[in-house]
Enzyme design. Sequence first.
Site, PDB file in Angstrom:
ATOM      1  CB  CYS A  29     -31.377 -20.996 -42.649  1.00  0.00           C
ATOM      2  SG  CYS A  29     -30.098 -22.220 -42.418  1.00  0.00           S
ATOM      3  CB  CYS A  32     -30.034 -22.871 -45.559  1.00  0.00           C
ATOM      4  SG  CYS A  32     -30.635 -23.707 -44.086  1.00  0.00           S
TER       5      CYS A  32
END
Lengths: 103, 295
Positions: A29, A32
């Site tokens: 991600c 992230c």
Amino acid sequence: MVTELNESNFDSFVESNHIAIIDCWAPWCGPCRRMGPIIEEVANDLAGKAGVAKLNTDENQAIAVRFNINAIPTLLVFKDNVLVDALVGLRPKEDILAYVSGL
Amino acid sequence: MDTDVFVIGSGPAGIQAAIHASRHKVSVTVAGKPSASAAAGPEMDNYFGTGHVSGSQLIAEGIRQAESTGAVFVGQNVISSSRGGDGSFRFVLDDGTEVVSKAVVIATGISREKLGIPGEKELYGKGVSYCAVCDCNFFKGRRVVIVGNESEAAISAEMMTGYASETSWVAWDMKASQVLLEKAEAAGVRIYGSKPLAIVGETKVEALELEDGTRIPMDGVFIELGARSAADIALDLDVMPELDDTIKVDTGCATEVPGVYACGDVTGKPWQVAKAVGQGCVAGTNAATFVKGER
């Protein structure tokens, strides 16, 4: 280094911190990965005031389901062992610190 | 395809970078669709030496100039990027073509496009997502719809068929390549051609409504507008983007990774053609001299 949580230590971490902030993330991600260094700084700034940890939602899907996580990064915020908020999306350190100081 | 300098973006910054790089006798390949540039629509009065001029006119002439110096415009978007172990940079284009380069210029511009429909903001994190790769795991066995007209939507739709019980794709102005479109169709994606009107749901996403009256019952809506973002491309090349999705560069338009340069709107304001071409000149020149081992 921010503590990595899993099924075995998640509940005890939340219980043992007056305020607990859990950064829910996954390795692939992009947002992230950008949140990672911000959380490291938040953990340093809040040392002694709040417990800051990370949870890999890919490896701990049961916890993600338990807290109804549908998007990452999400910060789960607990106060006195009660979930008070789930902050979804990448955000600057200052916003997180301001949010925590208002708890 | 091997190239010395790979320019991602074919607006004013990318074209100017291509002109200056190719004049240094290195091979230059340019990705991106000129019509997607922020400068492609408007007319301008504040650009040096031209008087009143249309951005499209400048872009068309710029491409002609760049091609005359040897730059090759592929007219496709980048769908993935990575760093090779030997210091090279590797990319895949819409049609599956692989590109290997020695230096990169990120000149993608920044996305100003938002869907802006009711329910989008309110249901973010409650079924609305902006990153299919990030959140696909949370929608296993559930129904999802991908919203977007270009390559990112196509790739996300195909990928989601591996997780969701039902995958739909809403594209009201289809610009994805035929190759990606066929892949999505072959994977079983159901395609709708009307524009989204509203995302419906109280505490979680329940449906997506379209302008033609269609209501698609849904658990998740993935908004994937445009091409792969500069922030994602940068991350793949180990360049950490800023929180506002811009890319930090030094006065030489270099990023923190040797061989990776950025120019134009993607480096921040002012979002002006004059600034874009100025940085394009610097980035293109420095990318070429990097390839030649002069930097």
